[in-house]
Design a protein around this motif. Structure first.
Motif, PDB file in Angstrom:
ATOM      1  N   TYR A   1       0.846  -1.205   0.000  1.00  0.00           N
ATOM      2  CA  TYR A   1       0.000   0.000   0.000  1.00  0.00           C
ATOM      3  C   TYR A   1       0.873   1.244   0.000  1.00  0.00           C
ATOM      4  CZ  TYR A   1      -3.937  -3.004   1.119  1.00  0.00           C
ATOM      5  OH  TYR A   1      -4.905  -3.974   1.065  1.00  0.00           O
TER       6      TYR A   1
ATOM      7  N   GLU B   1      -5.713  -7.955  -6.914  1.00  0.00           N
ATOM      8  CA  GLU B   1      -6.373  -6.756  -6.402  1.00  0.00           C
ATOM      9  C   GLU B   1      -5.369  -5.630  -6.515  1.00  0.00           C
ATOM     10  OE1 GLU B   1      -7.906  -3.918  -3.351  1.00  0.00           O
ATOM     11  OE2 GLU B   1      -5.961  -4.897  -3.397  1.00  0.00           O
ATOM     12  N   ILE B   2      -5.844  -4.395  -6.461  1.00  0.00           N
ATOM     13  CA  ILE B   2      -4.952  -3.260  -6.700  1.00  0.00           C
ATOM     14  C   ILE B   2      -3.672  -3.337  -5.863  1.00  0.00           C
ATOM     15  CG2 ILE B   2      -4.751  -0.754  -6.421  1.00  0.00           C
ATOM     16  CD1 ILE B   2      -7.722  -0.539  -7.129  1.00  0.00           C
ATOM     17  N   SER B   3      -3.797  -3.759  -4.617  1.00  0.00           N
ATOM     18  CA  SER B   3      -2.646  -3.746  -3.707  1.00  0.00           C
ATOM     19  C   SER B   3      -2.229  -5.132  -3.242  1.00  0.00           C
ATOM     20  CB  SER B   3      -2.995  -2.897  -2.468  1.00  0.00           C
ATOM     21  OG  SER B   3      -3.379  -1.612  -2.849  1.00  0.00           O
TER      22      SER B   3
ATOM     23  N   TRP C   1     -14.316  -7.301  -1.298  1.00  0.00           N
ATOM     24  CA  TRP C   1     -14.207  -6.751  -2.653  1.00  0.00           C
ATOM     25  C   TRP C   1     -15.299  -7.294  -3.570  1.00  0.00           C
ATOM     26  CZ3 TRP C   1      -8.609  -8.555  -1.791  1.00  0.00           C
ATOM     27  CH2 TRP C   1      -7.935  -7.618  -1.013  1.00  0.00           C
TER      28      TRP C   1
ATOM     29  N   ARG D   1     -11.857  -2.886  -7.512  1.00  0.00           N
ATOM     30  CA  ARG D   1     -10.557  -3.140  -6.873  1.00  0.00           C
ATOM     31  C   ARG D   1      -9.985  -4.485  -7.337  1.00  0.00           C
ATOM     32  NH1 ARG D   1      -8.687   0.416  -3.156  1.00  0.00           N
ATOM     33  NH2 ARG D   1      -6.962  -1.051  -2.922  1.00  0.00           N
TER      34      ARG D   1
ATOM     35  N   HIS E   1      -5.056   1.289 -12.390  1.00  0.00           N
ATOM     36  CA  HIS E   1      -5.002   0.763 -11.014  1.00  0.00           C
ATOM     37  C   HIS E   1      -4.828   1.858  -9.968  1.00  0.00           C
ATOM     38  CE1 HIS E   1      -3.631  -3.453 -12.511  1.00  0.00           C
ATOM     39  NE2 HIS E   1      -4.864  -3.154 -12.824  1.00  0.00           N
TER      40      HIS E   1
ATOM     41  N   HIS F   1      -7.951   4.288  -9.424  1.00  0.00           N
ATOM     42  CA  HIS F   1      -9.242   3.716  -9.022  1.00  0.00           C
ATOM     43  C   HIS F   1     -10.105   4.762  -8.309  1.00  0.00           C
ATOM     44  CE1 HIS F   1     -11.603   1.946  -5.664  1.00  0.00           C
ATOM     45  NE2 HIS F   1     -11.993   1.077  -6.563  1.00  0.00           N
TER      46      HIS F   1
END
Ligand code: SF4
Length: 396
Positions: free
Chosen positions: A190, A237-239, A255, A318, A367, A370
């Motif tokens: 993150y 997922e994004i992170s 999510w 996400r 990404h 978002h």
């Protein structure tokens, strides 16, 4: 029986980190035993709700749940099991801080069903750890991974933070190499965010600390994406990146816009179409739970349709797989084009979204944007009040 995820919040920490705005408190360790009793009272009050479901995941988050006595966490798992079925393949996860969790402790929890540990490493650089107010050493991270392996924990995750002031690509790469060198199954990365009211927030406002630009963040994020994919991790997922079979099933429930029960101080839940939030302060939460569990809820509401469609969009985007448009239609009785055609069209033109096989997903370059895509959709709803209900009426 409907599947249900359960989140259990443990709000105690040894030190409150300067960047943290979680519902976490230092100096309240004396409350731990009565907090355990309060959680058991809340679970007892939820026994009818729980009995209608099969629990597919339990996540202990915080705060620092890995510093709560093991017997307390086991008592919580047992109480949930006594109220309802826990699926045989349920994921039961625990957040731990490096250096505070030893093998016998993890072994006891593994015997009670804990099969995933998430280690709040954040960095492998001593100066970065100091900047973040983390009290663990770099060596303690490896020792905690080893303890989890020796305790036969199936999945081990490492949390990392990037985008610290002045962090160079080389420093970030070194963090990733350290994490990969420990042979973990999952990495969460993150960007450091500046939250209002935190010590970091005050330092940034006072000009003492300068945060990196969006371009630098994009570079660091690109480094993580390339290196983790190269190491065989799949970004889902994004992170979040996982080795095969090690995605976080509990977090996927969030999510996927699935339902979950939140237990403990300040915990949020989304249960039978209602969103709720418990009393945040542990002392007040304990008093309310022991007096009678319904009193622990500070706020509850049924999201209106506009809120529900935005929540769905924000959460489902996400996941890198995105979502089928047919699912949006099935859940809300609406064509997504009718509601969000304009802002989503702009995002598609800007290359931030992909649209394939009637699925919508963020593109690689979308990404990190978002939040911007969702904000544009929210602004569109606000400037076209009634678009959701109007579209629903037209569909009928
Ligand atoms: S250990 Fe985690 S939850 Fe506790 S204060 Fe630090 S960042 Fe927040």
């Amino acid at each position: 029986m409907n599947p249900l995820a359960v989140y259990v919040h443990i709000p105690f920490c040894t030190v409150k980190c300067g960047y943290c705005d979680f519902n976490a408190y230092a100096g309240l360790d004396g409350l731990k035993r009565s907090y355990r009793d309060a959680l058991l009272a809340e679970i007892a009050g939820r026994s009818t709700d729980l009995s209608r479901h099969t629990v597919t995941s339990i996540a202990f988050g915080g705060g620092t749940p890995g510093e709560q006595p093991a017997e307390d966490l086991i008592a919580v798992i047992d109480a949930i099991r006594d109220s309802t079925g826990i699926a045989p393949d349920a994921e039961i996860s625990l957040e731990v801080n490096p250096g505070t969790t030893v093998e016998p402790y993890l072994r006891a929890l593994q015997s009670a069903g804990v099969n995933r540990v998430s280690i709040g490493a954040q960095s492998f650089d001593a100066q970065e750890l100091q900047f973040l107010d983390r009290i663990h050493s770099v060596q303690a991270i490896g020792a905690t991974v080893l303890s989890a392996r020796r305790a036969n924990i199936e999945s081990v995750n490492i949390d990392l933070i990037f985008g610290l002031p002045g962090q160079t690509p080389r420093q970030w790469e070194a963090n990733l190499e350290h994490a990969l060198g420990l042979g973990v199954d999952h990495v969460s990365a993150y960007a450091l965010t500046v939250e209002e009211g935190t010590r970091l927030g005050h330092r940034v406002s006072a000009g003492e600390v300068e945060m990196p630009s969006e371009d630098i963040l994009a570079d660091l994020y690109g480094i993580a994406t390339a290196r983790l994919e190269q190491a065989g991790f799949h970004q889902y997922e994004i992170s979040n990146w996982a080795a095969t079979g090690h995605q976080s099933r509990h977090n996927r429930t969030y999510w996927e816009y699935g339902e979950y029960l939140g237990l403990g101080a300040g915990a949020h839940g989304f249960f039978e179409e209602e969103r709720y939030e418990n009393i945040a302060h542990p002392r007040q939460y304990i008093t309310a739970a022991l007096a009678g569990p319904p009193g622990v809820i500070a706020e509850a509401y049924h999201p209106d349709r506009a809120t529900a469609v935005i929540d769905f969009l924000a959460l489902r985007l996400r996941l890198l797989e995105g979502f089928p448009l047919a699912e949006f239609k099935r859940r809300f009785g609406l064509d997504i084009d009718t509601v969000f055609g304009e802002p989503l069209g702009r995002a598609l033109d800007a290359g931030l979204l992909n649209y394939h096989d009637r699925r919508l997903a963020l593109s690689q370059s979308g990404h990190l944007l978002h939040g911007e895509v969702v904000a544009q959709c929210l602004a569109h709803l606000r400037s076209h009040p009634g678009v959701v209900d109007g579209a629903a009426a037209a569909a009928r």
